[in-house]
Design an enzyme around this catalytic site. Structure first.
Site, PDB file in Angstrom:
ATOM      1  N   ASP A 119      59.910  21.276  32.338  1.00 23.42           N
ATOM      2  CA  ASP A 119      59.247  21.811  33.530  1.00 23.42           C
ATOM      3  C   ASP A 119      59.585  21.048  34.796  1.00 23.42           C
ATOM      4  OD1 ASP A 119      57.863  23.758  32.041  1.00 23.42           O
ATOM      5  OD2 ASP A 119      56.408  22.244  31.408  1.00 23.42           O
TER       6      ASP A 119
ATOM      7  N   HIS B  83      55.869  13.673  27.138  1.00 25.49           N
ATOM      8  CA  HIS B  83      55.881  14.717  26.114  1.00 25.49           C
ATOM      9  C   HIS B  83      55.152  14.233  24.869  1.00 25.49           C
ATOM     10  CE1 HIS B  83      57.357  17.879  23.413  1.00 25.49           C
ATOM     11  NE2 HIS B  83      57.544  18.569  24.531  1.00 25.49           N
TER      12      HIS B  83
ATOM     13  N   SER C  20      51.369  26.849  22.777  1.00 28.64           N
ATOM     14  CA  SER C  20      51.622  28.303  22.789  1.00 28.64           C
ATOM     15  C   SER C  20      52.101  28.794  21.433  1.00 28.64           C
ATOM     16  CB  SER C  20      52.618  28.675  23.887  1.00 28.64           C
ATOM     17  OG  SER C  20      53.789  27.890  23.819  1.00 28.64           O
TER      18      SER C  20
HETATM   19  N1  NMX Z   1      51.931  10.825  34.128  1.00 30.30           N
HETATM   20  C1  NMX Z   1      50.900   9.962  34.012  1.00 30.30           C
HETATM   21  N2  NMX Z   1      50.315   9.635  32.864  1.00 30.30           N
HETATM   22  C2  NMX Z   1      50.799  10.208  31.755  1.00 30.30           C
HETATM   23  C3  NMX Z   1      51.893  11.087  31.782  1.00 30.30           C
HETATM   24  C4  NMX Z   1      52.447  11.414  33.033  1.00 30.30           C
HETATM   25  N3  NMX Z   1      53.456  12.288  33.159  1.00 30.30           N
HETATM   26  N4  NMX Z   1      52.138  11.495  30.529  1.00 30.30           N
HETATM   27  C5  NMX Z   1      51.236  10.895  29.740  1.00 30.30           C
HETATM   28  N5  NMX Z   1      50.413  10.109  30.485  1.00 30.30           N
HETATM   29  C6  NMX Z   1      49.252   9.372  30.023  1.00 30.30           C
HETATM   30  C7  NMX Z   1      48.306  10.314  29.315  1.00 30.30           C
HETATM   31  O1  NMX Z   1      47.518  11.046  30.258  1.00 30.30           O
HETATM   32  C8  NMX Z   1      47.504   9.387  28.454  1.00 30.30           C
HETATM   33  O2  NMX Z   1      46.568   8.744  29.275  1.00 30.30           O
HETATM   34  P1  NMX Z   1      45.092   8.322  28.702  1.00 30.30           P
HETATM   35  O3  NMX Z   1      45.385   7.312  27.646  1.00 30.30           O
HETATM   36  O4  NMX Z   1      44.404   7.786  29.898  1.00 30.30           O
HETATM   37  O5  NMX Z   1      44.481   9.563  28.156  1.00 30.30           O
HETATM   38  C9  NMX Z   1      48.566   8.359  28.036  1.00 30.30           C
HETATM   39  O6  NMX Z   1      49.616   8.454  29.021  1.00 30.30           O
HETATM   40  C10 NMX Z   1      49.161   8.620  26.664  1.00 30.30           C
HETATM   41  O7  NMX Z   1      49.683   9.943  26.604  1.00 30.30           O
HETATM   42  P2  NMX Z   1      50.925  10.308  25.677  1.00 30.30           P
HETATM   43  O8  NMX Z   1      50.526  10.030  24.269  1.00 30.30           O
HETATM   44  O9  NMX Z   1      52.157   9.699  26.188  1.00 30.30           O
HETATM   45  O10 NMX Z   1      51.055  11.895  25.944  1.00 30.30           O
HETATM   46  P3  NMX Z   1      50.324  13.105  25.194  1.00 30.30           P
HETATM   47  O11 NMX Z   1      51.095  13.380  23.942  1.00 30.30           O
HETATM   48  O12 NMX Z   1      48.875  12.886  25.048  1.00 30.30           O
HETATM   49  O13 NMX Z   1      50.521  14.297  26.247  1.00 30.30           O
HETATM   50  C11 NMX Z   1      51.736  15.524  27.881  1.00 30.30           C
HETATM   51  C12 NMX Z   1      51.768  14.881  26.491  1.00 30.30           C
HETATM   52  C13 NMX Z   1      53.016  16.357  28.068  1.00 30.30           C
HETATM   53  C14 NMX Z   1      50.521  16.483  27.955  1.00 30.30           C
HETATM   54  C15 NMX Z   1      51.631  14.412  28.962  1.00 30.30           C
HETATM   55  O14 NMX Z   1      52.799  13.615  28.919  1.00 30.30           O
HETATM   56  C16 NMX Z   1      51.417  14.944  30.359  1.00 30.30           C
HETATM   57  O15 NMX Z   1      50.264  15.176  30.752  1.00 30.30           O
HETATM   58  N6  NMX Z   1      52.527  15.171  31.171  1.00 30.30           N
HETATM   59  C17 NMX Z   1      52.434  15.782  32.468  1.00 30.30           C
HETATM   60  C18 NMX Z   1      52.222  17.276  32.344  1.00 30.30           C
HETATM   61  C19 NMX Z   1      53.490  17.960  31.846  1.00 30.30           C
HETATM   62  O16 NMX Z   1      54.572  17.745  32.336  1.00 30.30           O
HETATM   63  N7  NMX Z   1      53.303  18.878  30.872  1.00 30.30           N
HETATM   64  C20 NMX Z   1      54.424  19.736  30.410  1.00 30.30           C
HETATM   65  C21 NMX Z   1      54.914  19.410  28.991  1.00 30.30           C
HETATM   66  C22 NMX Z   1      56.035  20.365  28.601  1.00 30.30           C
HETATM   67  N8  NMX Z   1      55.527  21.735  28.449  1.00 30.30           N
HETATM   68  O17 NMX Z   1      56.087  22.651  29.002  1.00 30.30           O
HETATM   69  O18 NMX Z   1      54.549  21.958  27.760  1.00 30.30           O
HETATM   70  C1  MLT Z   2      57.089  23.316  24.824  1.00 28.43           C
HETATM   71  O1  MLT Z   2      58.183  23.785  25.136  1.00 28.43           O
HETATM   72  O2  MLT Z   2      56.287  23.939  24.114  1.00 28.43           O
HETATM   73  C2  MLT Z   2      56.674  21.999  25.402  1.00 28.43           C
HETATM   74  O3  MLT Z   2      57.745  21.138  25.565  1.00 28.43           O
HETATM   75  C3  MLT Z   2      55.490  21.373  24.744  1.00 28.43           C
HETATM   76  C4  MLT Z   2      55.666  20.854  23.355  1.00 28.43           C
HETATM   77  O4  MLT Z   2      56.679  21.019  22.697  1.00 28.43           O
HETATM   78  O5  MLT Z   2      54.697  20.196  22.894  1.00 28.43           O
END
Ligand code: NMX
Ligand code: MLT
Length: 435
Positions: free
Chosen positions: A373, A318, A242
Site C-alpha cells: 500500500d 506487516h 479479507s
Molecule cells: N508505524 C508505527 N508503528 C507500527 C507500525 C508502523 N507502520 N507497524 C507496526 N507498528 C507497531 C504496532 O502498532 C504495534 O504497536 P503496539 O505494541 O503499541 O500495539 C507494534 O509495532 C508491533 O506490531 P507488529 O507486530 O510489528 O505488527 P502487527 O502484525 O501487529 O500489525 C500491521 C501489522 C500491518 C497492521 C502494522 O504494521 C501497521 O499498522 N502498519 C501500518 C498500516 C498498514 O500499512 N497496513 C497495511 C498492511 C498491508 N495491507 O494491505 O493489508
Molecule cells: C494483504 O495483501 O492481505 C496484506 O498484505 C495483509 C496481509 O497479508 O496480512
C-alpha cells in the site's frame, strides 16, 4: 473443451484423492502449538488454515502457486500490446496451479465481459447512495445485493447435492468477478465524475474494461498499470483479514456474494486495505508541512512527530513479512520505467531511504519495511486517478480473484464450517493452571 470449468472438472477428483491420502497418512501429525500470547495476539503465526492459491514467505514475499512475482511477470500471458501479466492469467493460475495459454486467458476475458451486466436494481442502489458514503461501503452493499441472482443460493434452496456445491460456487464466482468492474466504475463515476459509465466491451480484457469504466482507457500505460495492479493485489495467502473473512463466511455455505462482501468489509479497515488511502493522506499532509525540504532531518522529525502522537506510519510494517514487500518492488519498477521524474514517486523513494531506520529506532514494529500500500497511490495519482478514498475499491476488485479462487476449492474439497475453540480469560487461566 478447454474451458476453466472443464479443467477443474478434471483436477478436482485428483486433488480430493491427494488430500484423502495425505490425511490418511498424516492426519494426526502435529504442525505447531499455540501459546497464550498467540491467543491474545491476533492468532499471529498459528498454523490453522489451508489455502491453495498462494503462500507467503516472511523474507521473500508471496508466491502464487509456487511462482514469485518476477516469475509470474515472465511466464503468464500478457496482452499482445503489453507486457504485464493479464489478471485473467493469474486467476487461471490461482485456480488450477497451471500457467494458461493465451487462448485460455482470452476465453476468460470474453466470459467475464459476457457476465458483466448488472441487475437494474443494483445500479439504482448504487445511484441512490449519497456521495458521502465511503466507496468501500457502496462496493460492499452492491456485492451483497448480487445475492439476488446467486446460483448457489437458489440451487441450495431447492436441495443441492454436496458433490455439486463447487459447480454453483464456480458460476457465482465468475459472475462476481465480472460484475466487480461495472460496480466499481459506477461508484467512481457517480461520486467523482458525471455519473456516466462506459459499457463493457466484449472483445477487450478485464483490465482494459476496468480502466474504461473508470474513464482512463485512452491511456495505454494506465491500462498496463491496471494489469499489474489487479494481478499484484489478488492473493496474499489465507490468513489476512479479507481472505480469511471470505473463507470463514463461505464456510457457512453463504454464497460467494455474501462471502466477498464480508471480505470487502475487512479490506475497508485502515490497518488492512484502507492503508492505500491512508498513505496518500499521509504523503500529502507531509508535503504540505515540509514543502520541498526532503532532507533526512526534516523527514525524520516529521516521522517522529507522527509516531509520538501514537499513530502508525501507513504503508509500513506487516503481520507476516519481514522484508520489503515484492509487490512494493514491482510497483517501484513500474514507476522507474514510466514516471521516474514524478515528484510523488521521488517522495516515496526518499521515504524508503528514511523510514526503515526510524521505525527500527522506534523499536516497536517487527517489520520496518514498506508493504504493497505504500506505493500504489502515487502511481494512480500520476495518471489522474487522484481520489484517494476510491483506492481500496481497486484493491477489492483485485482481491476478489484470490478469494473467489479459494471459495471454489473450499466447496470442491468439502471444507466444513469453520469453528475454532475460544476461551474466556477465566477459563484460560484454569486451563493453564491445570497443566
Ligand atoms: N508505524 C508505527 N508503528 C507500527 C507500525 C508502523 N507502520 N507497524 C507496526 N507498528 C507497531 C504496532 O502498532 C504495534 O504497536 P503496539 O505494541 O503499541 O500495539 C507494534 O509495532 C508491533 O506490531 P507488529 O507486530 O510489528 O505488527 P502487527 O502484525 O501487529 O500489525 C500491521 C501489522 C500491518 C497492521 C502494522 O504494521 C501497521 O499498522 N502498519 C501500518 C498500516 C498498514 O500499512 N497496513 C497495511 C498492511 C498491508 N495491507 O494491505 O493489508
Ligand atoms: C494483504 O495483501 O492481505 C496484506 O498484505 C495483509 C496481509 O497479508 O496480512
Amino acid at each position: 473443451g478447454g474451458s476453466l470449468k472443464d479443467r477443474l472438472t478434471e483436477l478436482i477428483p485428483q486433488k480430493q484423492e491427494e488430500i484423502k491420502k495425505f490425511r490418511s497418512e498424516h492426519g494426526g501429525d502435529v504442525v505447531g502449538n499455540v501459546t497464550v500470547d498467540q491467543m491474545y495476539g491476533g492468532a499471529r503465526g498459528i498454523r490453522s488454515l489451508v489455502w491453495e492459491g498462494s503462500v507467503l514467505d516472511p523474507s521473500e514475499g508471496i508466491r502464487f502457486r509456487g511462482y514469485s512475482i518476477p516469475e509470474c511477470q515472465k511466464l503468464l500471458p500478457s496482452s499482445p500490446n503489453g507486457k504485464q501479466p493479464l489478471p485473467e492469467s493469474l486467476f487461471w493460475l490461482l485456480v488450477t496451479g497451471e500457467v494458461p495459454t493465451l487462448t485460455q486467458v482470452q476465453s476468460l476475458s470474453a466470459e467475464w465481459a459476457a457476465r458483466s451486466q448488472l441487475p437494474k436494481f443494483v445500479e439504482e442502489l448504487i445511484d441512490r447512495c449519497p456521495p458521502s458514503l465511503h466507496p468501500m461501503a457502496q462496493f460492499s452493499l452492491a456485492i451483497t445485493a448480487l445475492e439476488h441472482d446467486s446460483a448457489f443460493a437458489k440451487a441450495y434452496e431447492h436441495g443441492l447435492n454436496k458433490h455439486d456445491y463447487w459447480k454453483y460456487t464456480y458460476e457465482d464466482c465468475m459472475d462476481l468477478i465480472a460484475k466487480t468492474v461495472p460496480i466499481a466504475g459506477r461508484i467512481y463515476r457517480n461520486i467523482y465524475r458525471d455519473g456516466i459509465v462506459a459499457p463493457i466491451q466484449v472483445d477487450k480484457d478485464h483490465s482494459y474494461n476496468f480502466a474504461n469504466v473508470l474513464g482512463f482507457a485512452n491511456n495505454k500505460e494506465f491500462v498496463e498499470l491496471m494489469r499489474l495492479y489487479l494481478s499484484l493485489h489478488s492473493d496474499h495467502e489465507g490468513g489476512n483479514v479479507s481472505a480469511h473473512s471470505g473463507h470463514l463466511v463461505g464456510s457457512a455455505l453463504s454464497s460467494p456474494f455474501l462471502s466477498m462482501a464480508a471480505s470487502l468489509n475487512g479490506l475497508a479497515g485502515p490497518l488492512h486495505g484502507l492503508a492505500n488511502q491512508e498513505v496518500l493522506s499521509f504523503l500529502n499532509t507531509m508535503k504540505e508541512e515540509i514543502g520541498d525540504d526532503l532532507s533526512d532531518e526534516r523527514i525524520k522529525s516529521y516521522l517522529w512527530d507522527l509516531l509520538k502522537s501514537g499513530r502508525v506510519v501507513p504503508g509500513y510494517g506487516h503481520a507476516v513479512l519481514r522484508k520489503t514487500d515484492p509487490r512494493y518492488t514491482a510497483q517501484r519498477e513500474f514507476a522507474q520505467e514510466y514516471l521516474p521524474k514524478d515528484p510523488m514517486f521521488q517522495l516515496v523513494s526518499r521515504l524508503y531511504e528514511v523510514v526503515p531506520a526510524v521505525l527500527t529506532e522506534h523499536g516497536k514494529t517487527k517489520n520496518p519495511f514498506p508493504n504493497v500500500d505504500s506505493h500504489s497511490g502515487i502511481l494512480l495519482q500520476y495518471y489522474g486517478l487522484k481520489e484517494q478514498n476510491f483506492y481500496t475499491v481497486l484493491f477489492g476488485v483485485s482481491r476478489t480473484l484470490g478469494v473467489a479462487s479459494q471459495l471454489i476449492w473450499d466447496r470442491a474439497l468439502g471444507f466444513p464450517i469453520e469453528r475454532p475453540k475460544s476461551f474466556s480469560t477465566e477459563a484460560l487461566k484454569k486451563l493453564v493452571n491445570a497443566k
